[in-house]
Design a protein around this motif. Structure first.
Motif, PDB file in Angstrom:
ATOM      1  N   ALA A   1      76.170 -21.597 -42.923  1.00 36.41           N
ATOM      2  CA  ALA A   1      77.585 -21.841 -43.197  1.00 36.41           C
ATOM      3  C   ALA A   1      78.450 -21.467 -41.991  1.00 36.41           C
ATOM      4  O   ALA A   1      79.390 -22.197 -41.637  1.00 36.41           O
ATOM      5  N   ILE A   2      78.131 -20.353 -41.345  1.00 37.91           N
ATOM      6  CA  ILE A   2      78.885 -19.915 -40.160  1.00 37.91           C
ATOM      7  C   ILE A   2      78.718 -20.928 -39.033  1.00 37.91           C
ATOM      8  O   ILE A   2      79.679 -21.329 -38.385  1.00 37.91           O
ATOM      9  N   GLU A   3      77.471 -21.357 -38.790  1.00 38.43           N
ATOM     10  CA  GLU A   3      77.219 -22.317 -37.722  1.00 38.43           C
ATOM     11  C   GLU A   3      77.904 -23.651 -37.988  1.00 38.43           C
ATOM     12  O   GLU A   3      78.384 -24.298 -37.065  1.00 38.43           O
TER      13      GLU A   3
ATOM     14  N   GLN B   1      80.726 -24.102 -39.524  1.00 43.16           N
ATOM     15  CA  GLN B   1      82.156 -23.951 -39.256  1.00 43.16           C
ATOM     16  C   GLN B   1      82.428 -23.765 -37.765  1.00 43.16           C
ATOM     17  O   GLN B   1      83.363 -24.358 -37.223  1.00 43.16           O
ATOM     18  N   THR B   2      81.634 -22.932 -37.092  1.00 43.34           N
ATOM     19  CA  THR B   2      81.895 -22.657 -35.675  1.00 43.34           C
ATOM     20  C   THR B   2      81.615 -23.868 -34.800  1.00 43.34           C
ATOM     21  O   THR B   2      82.201 -23.988 -33.720  1.00 43.34           O
ATOM     22  N   SER B   3      80.733 -24.755 -35.241  1.00 43.65           N
ATOM     23  CA  SER B   3      80.452 -25.945 -34.431  1.00 43.65           C
ATOM     24  C   SER B   3      81.652 -26.892 -34.391  1.00 43.65           C
ATOM     25  O   SER B   3      81.711 -27.781 -33.550  1.00 43.65           O
ATOM     26  N   LYS B   4      82.614 -26.700 -35.270  1.00 49.19           N
ATOM     27  CA  LYS B   4      83.824 -27.522 -35.280  1.00 49.19           C
ATOM     28  C   LYS B   4      84.818 -27.100 -34.201  1.00 49.19           C
ATOM     29  O   LYS B   4      85.722 -27.850 -33.866  1.00 49.19           O
ATOM     30  N   VAL B   5      84.659 -25.881 -33.684  1.00 49.16           N
ATOM     31  CA  VAL B   5      85.581 -25.357 -32.670  1.00 49.16           C
ATOM     32  C   VAL B   5      85.204 -25.954 -31.309  1.00 49.16           C
ATOM     33  O   VAL B   5      84.048 -25.862 -30.892  1.00 49.16           O
TER      34      VAL B   5
ATOM     35  N   ILE C   1      75.234 -24.142 -27.936  1.00 52.57           N
ATOM     36  CA  ILE C   1      73.841 -24.281 -28.386  1.00 52.57           C
ATOM     37  C   ILE C   1      73.781 -24.857 -29.782  1.00 52.57           C
ATOM     38  O   ILE C   1      72.988 -25.747 -30.071  1.00 52.57           O
ATOM     39  N   VAL C   2      74.621 -24.350 -30.674  1.00 54.79           N
ATOM     40  CA  VAL C   2      74.647 -24.848 -32.044  1.00 54.79           C
ATOM     41  C   VAL C   2      75.008 -26.327 -32.067  1.00 54.79           C
ATOM     42  O   VAL C   2      74.440 -27.110 -32.815  1.00 54.79           O
TER      43      VAL C   2
ATOM     44  N   GLY D   1      71.789 -28.038 -32.912  1.00 53.64           N
ATOM     45  CA  GLY D   1      71.962 -28.082 -34.364  1.00 53.64           C
ATOM     46  C   GLY D   1      71.504 -26.780 -35.003  1.00 53.64           C
ATOM     47  O   GLY D   1      71.048 -25.866 -34.326  1.00 53.64           O
ATOM     48  N   HIS D   2      71.631 -26.715 -36.303  1.00 54.50           N
ATOM     49  CA  HIS D   2      71.150 -25.531 -37.009  1.00 54.50           C
ATOM     50  C   HIS D   2      69.996 -25.964 -37.903  1.00 54.50           C
ATOM     51  O   HIS D   2      69.809 -27.128 -38.198  1.00 54.50           O
ATOM     52  N   ASP D   3      69.187 -24.991 -38.285  1.00 53.83           N
ATOM     53  CA  ASP D   3      67.970 -25.296 -39.069  1.00 53.83           C
ATOM     54  C   ASP D   3      68.261 -25.997 -40.352  1.00 53.83           C
ATOM     55  O   ASP D   3      69.091 -25.861 -41.091  1.00 53.83           O
TER      56      ASP D   3
END
Length: 76
Positions: A14-16, A18-22, A69-70, A74-76
């Motif tokens: 969930a954190i990744e 949201q943070t990937s939108k920044v 990196i995210v 991507g995230h898992d």
């Protein structure tokens, strides 16, 4: 030989997400602003405040790298 990696928790995912939108430039801009602010405090003789604020640049840049990196891996 590939190693099995455990799935990231729902919280991390969930954190990744949201943070990937920044935008990545936000972290770089924030780090530059912090360095400029630190320099201003140093010029006005506030040595300890300048050192305290100046130390924020490294974590901001690290968060920017993590964000990049995210976005690319991507995230898992």
């Amino acid at each position: 030989m590939a190693m099995n990696t455990p799935d990231e928790g729902k919280w991390t995912e969930a954190i990744e997400k949201q943070t990937s939108k920044v935008p990545s430039g936000v972290y770089l801009s924030a780090a530059m602003l912090v360095m400029a602010t630190s320099l201003a405090f140093k010029c006005f003789g506030k040595k300890h405040t300048a050192l305290f604020i100046g130390q924020w640049a490294a974590p901001l840049l690290i968060m920017g790298v993590y964000n990049k990196i995210v976005k690319t891996e991507g995230h898992d």
